[in-house]
Scaffold this motif. Structure first.
Motif, PDB file in Angstrom:
ATOM      1  N   HIS A  36     -18.854   5.754 -10.529  1.00 19.37           N
ATOM      2  CA  HIS A  36     -17.750   6.651 -10.834  1.00 19.37           C
ATOM      3  C   HIS A  36     -16.521   6.304 -10.004  1.00 19.37           C
ATOM      4  CE1 HIS A  36     -20.643   8.935 -13.054  1.00 19.37           C
ATOM      5  NE2 HIS A  36     -21.346   9.256 -11.979  1.00 19.37           N
ATOM      6  N   ASN A  37     -15.363   6.693 -10.488  1.00 17.09           N
ATOM      7  CA  ASN A  37     -14.138   6.457  -9.718  1.00 17.09           C
ATOM      8  C   ASN A  37     -13.783   7.677  -8.873  1.00 17.09           C
ATOM      9  OD1 ASN A  37     -13.304   8.163 -11.775  1.00 17.09           O
ATOM     10  ND2 ASN A  37     -11.325   7.167 -12.052  1.00 17.09           N
ATOM     11  N   ASP A 244      -7.644  -0.753   2.268  1.00 16.55           N
ATOM     12  CA  ASP A 244      -6.336  -1.380   2.076  1.00 16.55           C
ATOM     13  C   ASP A 244      -5.841  -1.207   0.646  1.00 16.55           C
ATOM     14  OD1 ASP A 244      -5.968  -2.214   4.668  1.00 16.55           O
ATOM     15  OD2 ASP A 244      -6.697  -4.249   4.350  1.00 16.55           O
ATOM     16  N   LEU A 245      -6.742  -1.328  -0.315  1.00 23.76           N
ATOM     17  CA  LEU A 245      -6.355  -1.159  -1.711  1.00 23.76           C
ATOM     18  C   LEU A 245      -5.932   0.267  -1.990  1.00 23.76           C
ATOM     19  CD1 LEU A 245      -9.226  -3.251  -3.321  1.00 23.76           C
ATOM     20  CD2 LEU A 245      -6.793  -3.806  -3.475  1.00 23.76           C
ATOM     21  N   TYR A 246      -6.591   1.214  -1.310  1.00 27.93           N
ATOM     22  CA  TYR A 246      -6.269   2.620  -1.542  1.00 27.93           C
ATOM     23  C   TYR A 246      -5.017   3.059  -0.798  1.00 27.93           C
ATOM     24  CZ  TYR A 246      -6.522   7.605  -2.072  1.00 27.93           C
ATOM     25  OH  TYR A 246      -6.196   8.894  -2.378  1.00 27.93           O
ATOM     26  N   LEU A 247      -4.914   2.676   0.457  1.00 25.62           N
ATOM     27  CA  LEU A 247      -3.906   3.270   1.337  1.00 25.62           C
ATOM     28  C   LEU A 247      -2.636   2.446   1.508  1.00 25.62           C
ATOM     29  CD1 LEU A 247      -6.316   4.546   4.144  1.00 25.62           C
ATOM     30  CD2 LEU A 247      -5.161   5.932   2.434  1.00 25.62           C
ATOM     31  N   THR A 248      -2.627   1.184   1.078  1.00 28.07           N
ATOM     32  CA  THR A 248      -1.454   0.325   1.308  1.00 28.07           C
ATOM     33  C   THR A 248      -0.977  -0.305   0.007  1.00 28.07           C
ATOM     34  OG1 THR A 248      -2.537  -1.836   1.656  1.00 28.07           O
ATOM     35  CG2 THR A 248      -2.589  -0.279   3.503  1.00 28.07           C
ATOM     36  N   ASN A 249       0.177  -0.940   0.085  1.00 25.62           N
ATOM     37  CA  ASN A 249       0.686  -1.693  -1.056  1.00 25.62           C
ATOM     38  C   ASN A 249       0.555  -3.195  -0.837  1.00 25.62           C
ATOM     39  OD1 ASN A 249       2.567  -2.057   0.925  1.00 25.62           O
ATOM     40  ND2 ASN A 249       4.348  -1.517  -0.343  1.00 25.62           N
ATOM     41  N   ALA A 275     -18.676  -4.634  -5.293  1.00 24.63           N
ATOM     42  CA  ALA A 275     -18.169  -3.300  -5.634  1.00 24.63           C
ATOM     43  C   ALA A 275     -18.266  -3.000  -7.126  1.00 24.63           C
ATOM     44  CB  ALA A 275     -16.706  -3.169  -5.184  1.00 24.63           C
ATOM     45  N   ASP A 276     -18.713  -3.997  -7.904  1.00 24.71           N
ATOM     46  CA  ASP A 276     -18.885  -3.838  -9.354  1.00 24.71           C
ATOM     47  C   ASP A 276     -17.581  -3.579 -10.100  1.00 24.71           C
ATOM     48  OD1 ASP A 276     -21.832  -4.073  -9.656  1.00 24.71           O
ATOM     49  OD2 ASP A 276     -21.797  -2.347  -8.320  1.00 24.71           O
ATOM     50  N   VAL A 277     -16.473  -3.908  -9.472  1.00 24.80           N
ATOM     51  CA  VAL A 277     -15.171  -3.764 -10.113  1.00 24.80           C
ATOM     52  C   VAL A 277     -14.202  -4.689  -9.369  1.00 24.80           C
ATOM     53  CG1 VAL A 277     -14.461  -1.847  -8.614  1.00 24.80           C
ATOM     54  CG2 VAL A 277     -13.448  -2.069 -10.887  1.00 24.80           C
ATOM     55  N   SER A 278     -13.212  -5.223 -10.052  1.00 20.22           N
ATOM     56  CA  SER A 278     -12.267  -6.142  -9.417  1.00 20.22           C
ATOM     57  C   SER A 278     -11.347  -5.377  -8.464  1.00 20.22           C
ATOM     58  CB  SER A 278     -11.423  -6.855 -10.470  1.00 20.22           C
ATOM     59  OG  SER A 278     -10.522  -5.940 -11.076  1.00 20.22           O
ATOM     60  N   PRO A 279     -10.751  -6.075  -7.476  1.00 16.53           N
ATOM     61  CA  PRO A 279      -9.810  -5.392  -6.577  1.00 16.53           C
ATOM     62  C   PRO A 279      -8.666  -4.716  -7.329  1.00 16.53           C
ATOM     63  CG  PRO A 279     -10.359  -7.553  -5.704  1.00 16.53           C
ATOM     64  CD  PRO A 279     -10.948  -7.487  -7.083  1.00 16.53           C
ATOM     65  N   TYR A 282      -9.908  -1.618  -9.087  1.00 13.26           N
ATOM     66  CA  TYR A 282     -10.140  -0.555  -8.101  1.00 13.26           C
ATOM     67  C   TYR A 282      -8.826   0.107  -7.729  1.00 13.26           C
ATOM     68  CZ  TYR A 282     -11.570   1.892  -3.881  1.00 13.26           C
ATOM     69  OH  TYR A 282     -11.791   2.872  -2.951  1.00 13.26           O
ATOM     70  N   ARG A 283      -7.800  -0.713  -7.484  1.00 11.09           N
ATOM     71  CA  ARG A 283      -6.498  -0.156  -7.103  1.00 11.09           C
ATOM     72  C   ARG A 283      -5.906   0.664  -8.240  1.00 11.09           C
ATOM     73  NH1 ARG A 283      -2.462  -3.815  -3.961  1.00 11.09           N
ATOM     74  NH2 ARG A 283      -3.192  -2.499  -2.259  1.00 11.09           N
TER      75      ARG A 283
END
Length: 291
Positions: A36-37, A244-249, A275-279, A282-283
């Motif tokens: 799930h996301n 980093d993907l969640y909190l930064t650009n 992670a079963d999903v690409s970066p 995910y972002r």
């Protein structure tokens, strides 16, 4: 199956799930791999069985609460019919990374690669959890001013109570071996991984630092954590990448470089395998870009 005791909040901006609370009976909802996301908190009130999480399997009994991060793969198999409550919340609704200082559940309940992803509920905690869930249901049934803020306040109480409970318990994975040297080695290994995971990615690197053969260290980590050294290193890297993907650009290339990967495409494959999903996906579904 689900019953009528289901409450859902949808983000009015993008139509995505923000917050959901529901009861269940039977295993139909969890008998296949879940990815799930959003964060999932699953309280098994009745029944027992086995949970498959990432690379490991865990036996559970009644009054166990599981904690899963976005895109963490898991599946629950029941031995005796299960029933309980599920609490889902999207990182856009409540981000455990941003609120770490207030709640301190990151690394205890979520994103902990060393301990089982669940906690046993005692009678005292059960009373608190039931009270909080009742308040959440009331808030969801009769929306009022600052509904999101009120639900977040209840969610914090729930997570803080669970964090305190887990800290107070002696997890099965942390039991001492007959050889008292092993827990010290493993604690040192965790410290080394925390310091060096951005630059040292091979199991042999850590075996050398610990002055132990890779085979001997592999046996200890498999026995104690039910994971390989490579699993531990990889999961720590993925946790940092998700932050980093969640909190930064930062670009994926920048994140890859910061984590010791010169090849952005190799890193992307590594992330997707773990992670079963690409970066980028995910972002787009969880991280910074959704802001």
């Amino acid at each position: 199956m689900l019953n009528q005791d289901t409450f859902t909040l949808v983000d009015p901006i993008n139509g995505n799930l923000a917050f959901k609370l529901f009861s269940f009976s039977g295993n139909g909802y969890f008998d296949h791999i879940q990815r799930h996301n959003y964060f999932s908190v699953i309280w098994i009130k009745q029944g027992n069985g086995k949970a498959k999480v990432d690379f490991s399997e865990y036996d559970f009994s009644e009054d166990s609460i599981f904690f899963f991060t976005p895109y963490q793969p898991f599946m629950i198999q029941e031995t005796q019919e299960i029933a309980g409550v599920v609490l889902n919340f999207h990182p856009d609704f409540f981000c455990i990374h941003k609120h770490h200082q207030e709640v301190a559940c990151n690394g205890i309940l979520f994103n902990n690669i060393y301990n089982p992803p669940f906690v046993k509920v005692n009678e005292t905690a059960k009373q608190t959890f039931e009270m909080v869930l009742t308040q959440m249901k009331s808030e969801l049934q009769t929306p009022a001013l600052a509904q999101y803020e009120q639900l977040i306040a209840y969610l914090k109480i729930f997570l803080i109570t669970a964090s305190r409970l887990k800290i107070a318990q002696q997890p099965q994975a942390q039991q001492d071996f007959a050889d008292k040297k092993e827990p010290f080695i493993l604690q040192t290994l965790k410290d080394f991984i925390e310091v060096h995971f951005k630059t040292k990615h091979s199991a042999s690197d850590y075996a050398d630092m610990l002055n132990i053969s890779p085979k001997a260290l592999a046996k200890i980590t498999k026995t104690h954590f039910n994971k390989t050294i490579t699993d531990l290193i990889s999961e720590r890297i993925v946790i940092e990448a998700k932050r980093d993907l969640y909190l930064t650009n930062k670009s994926v290339k920048e994140i890859a470089h910061d984590l010791g990967y010169d090849d952005e495409y190799y890193f992307s494959r590594f992330f997707k395998n773990n992670a079963d999903v690409s970066p980028q996906m995910y972002r787009e579904t969880v991280g910074f870009a959704r802001g």
